[in-house]
Write a protein that holds these residues in place. Structure first.
Motif, mmCIF file in Angstrom:
data_model
loop_
_atom_site.group_PDB
_atom_site.id
_atom_site.type_symbol
_atom_site.label_atom_id
_atom_site.label_comp_id
_atom_site.label_asym_id
_atom_site.label_seq_id
_atom_site.Cartn_x
_atom_site.Cartn_y
_atom_site.Cartn_z
ATOM 1 N N TYR A 1 0.830 -1.209 0.000
ATOM 2 C CA TYR A 1 0.000 0.000 0.000
ATOM 3 C C TYR A 1 0.863 1.257 0.000
ATOM 4 N N PHE A 2 0.234 2.348 -0.412
ATOM 5 C CA PHE A 2 0.771 3.698 -0.223
ATOM 6 C C PHE A 2 -0.383 4.551 0.283
ATOM 7 N N SER A 3 -0.143 5.311 1.354
ATOM 8 C CA SER A 3 -1.228 6.082 1.963
ATOM 9 C C SER A 3 -0.754 7.475 2.348
ATOM 10 N N GLY A 4 -1.741 8.338 2.551
ATOM 11 C CA GLY A 4 -1.496 9.670 3.084
ATOM 12 C C GLY A 4 -2.639 10.030 4.010
ATOM 13 N N ASN A 5 -2.329 10.598 5.172
ATOM 14 C CA ASN A 5 -3.406 11.068 6.040
ATOM 15 C C ASN A 5 -3.051 12.413 6.662
ATOM 16 N N PHE A 6 -4.090 13.149 6.998
ATOM 17 C CA PHE A 6 -3.959 14.507 7.513
ATOM 18 C C PHE A 6 -4.761 14.628 8.799
ATOM 19 N N LEU A 7 -4.175 15.311 9.778
ATOM 20 C CA LEU A 7 -4.833 15.486 11.072
ATOM 21 C C LEU A 7 -4.627 16.912 11.554
ATOM 22 N N SER A 8 -5.721 17.584 11.916
ATOM 23 C CA SER A 8 -5.630 18.924 12.505
ATOM 24 C C SER A 8 -6.946 19.228 13.224
ATOM 25 N N GLN A 9 -7.261 20.517 13.373
ATOM 26 C CA GLN A 9 -8.463 20.951 14.073
ATOM 27 C C GLN A 9 -9.057 22.153 13.364
ATOM 28 N N PHE A 10 -10.317 22.486 13.704
ATOM 29 C CA PHE A 10 -11.004 23.598 13.057
ATOM 30 C C PHE A 10 -10.689 24.944 13.705
ATOM 31 N N ALA A 11 -10.811 25.025 15.015
ATOM 32 C CA ALA A 11 -10.857 26.313 15.716
ATOM 33 C C ALA A 11 -9.703 26.474 16.701
ATOM 34 N N ASN A 12 -9.571 27.689 17.207
ATOM 35 C CA ASN A 12 -8.533 27.991 18.190
ATOM 36 C C ASN A 12 -8.756 27.211 19.485
ATOM 37 N N GLY A 13 -7.651 26.825 20.097
ATOM 38 C CA GLY A 13 -7.694 26.192 21.409
ATOM 39 C C GLY A 13 -6.952 27.058 22.410
ATOM 40 N N TYR A 14 -7.483 27.166 23.636
ATOM 41 C CA TYR A 14 -6.928 28.091 24.622
ATOM 42 C C TYR A 14 -6.614 27.379 25.939
ATOM 43 N N ASP A 15 -5.642 27.918 26.646
ATOM 44 C CA ASP A 15 -5.381 27.561 28.028
ATOM 45 C C ASP A 15 -6.148 28.556 28.893
#
Length: 288
Positions: A114-128
């Protein structure tokens, strides 16, 4: 399986124009869910409590192609949720973007390349929120992960898939300079840069999608990533995603989600989040 003679007898006398070859090589699935939670208390409620509103959503889909020895599997999973407590700013309760695409070539009944590609992130800002004022610690593409992988996969049935990719380059992105200024380790990206490239690495990717009962499904996804150039037990990244769905009616369901992460570039400890929701879930599929 019918013998050639049986097939010949079965089709004897049938107009060839009526015998239609099956050319539906795609299996597609789409699901959309929305849940809403609300709590309200009178000003003299003796047991205490905080007025709150919470909304969560999920969109997921897959499109898988298979013909002869070749296959092409595509998956998207989008989650977002917000909670608003009285007297506080709104806060995220869930936020995920996951995209995956894989081309496979069957070598044996259960093994393939196989050959694969995947992407991971988020939509909005995250805060402490423990700081005053609140501190921005993440946003879209900060971090973002793009991983490609080349290797072998084990696929014994339609429920389980295991990929072992000894050559799996990964790019880690931090494109928001404010995030870089607030996060000391910058998610492993060198300070002053926006991208970190890891060329020589191993990725293990496993998925299990099982209908435990007619109205109960469990789906798990495990990802392990190890950079050969900085290989030690504490530098190996692990991520486990779990989604369990129980249908109450045709469109009403209970959904449990859990995300568990160990990544020393983010935090030296194990991170986890979980959510339990009752809401609407619409699902369509041409799976047999």
């Amino acid at each position: 399986m019918l013998s050639h003679m049986a097939i010949a007898q079965d089709t004897q006398g049938v107009d060839p124009a009526v015998v239609v070859k099956d050319t539906t090589y795609w299996v597609k699935e789409f699901a959309a869910g929305l849940n809403f939670n609300q709590a309200a208390f009178s000003s003299n409620w003796s047991n205490g409590g905080v007025n709150s509103i919470a909304i969560g959503s999920i969109l997921s889909g897959s499109a898988d192609y298979a013909k002869d020895r070749w296959s092409w599997d595509n998956e998207v999973e989008l989650l977002y949720g917000m909670v608003k407590n009285d007297g506080e700013d709104g806060r995220k309760s869930n936020d995920r973007i996951f995209l995956d695409s894989k081309v496979g070539y069957k070598l044996t009944q259960k093994w393939g390349a196989y050959f694969s590609g995947n992407f991971l992130s988020q939509f909005a800002n995250g805060y402490d929120f423990d700081t005053e004022p609140r501190t921005l610690i993440s946003s879209f593409m900060s971090p973002g992960y793009l991983t490609t992988s080349l290797g072998l996969e084990y696929n014994p049935n339609d429920e389980f898939n295991l990929r072992i990719g000894p050559f799996s380059p990964r790019w880690t992105f931090v494109t928001n300079d404010e995030v870089s200024a607030n996060v000391p380790n910058n998610y492993g990206v060198p300070i002053g840069e926006n991208v970190r490239t890891e060329w020589l690495a191993l990725q293990i990717f496993a998925e299990w999608d099982k209908d435990i009962a007619e109205n109960f499904n469990i789906k798990t996804r495990y990802q392990m990533y190890a950079d050969y150039q900085d290989l030690s037990f504490k530098t190996i990244d692990h991520r486990l995603d779990i989604t369990m769905t129980a249908k109450i009616t045709e469109i009403i369901s209970v959904t449990f989600t859990s995300i568990n992460v160990y990544d020393i570039d983010q935090d030296p400890g194990i991170q986890y989040s979980q959510g339990l929701a009752l809401g609407l879930l619409y699902k369509v599929s041409n799976k047999k």
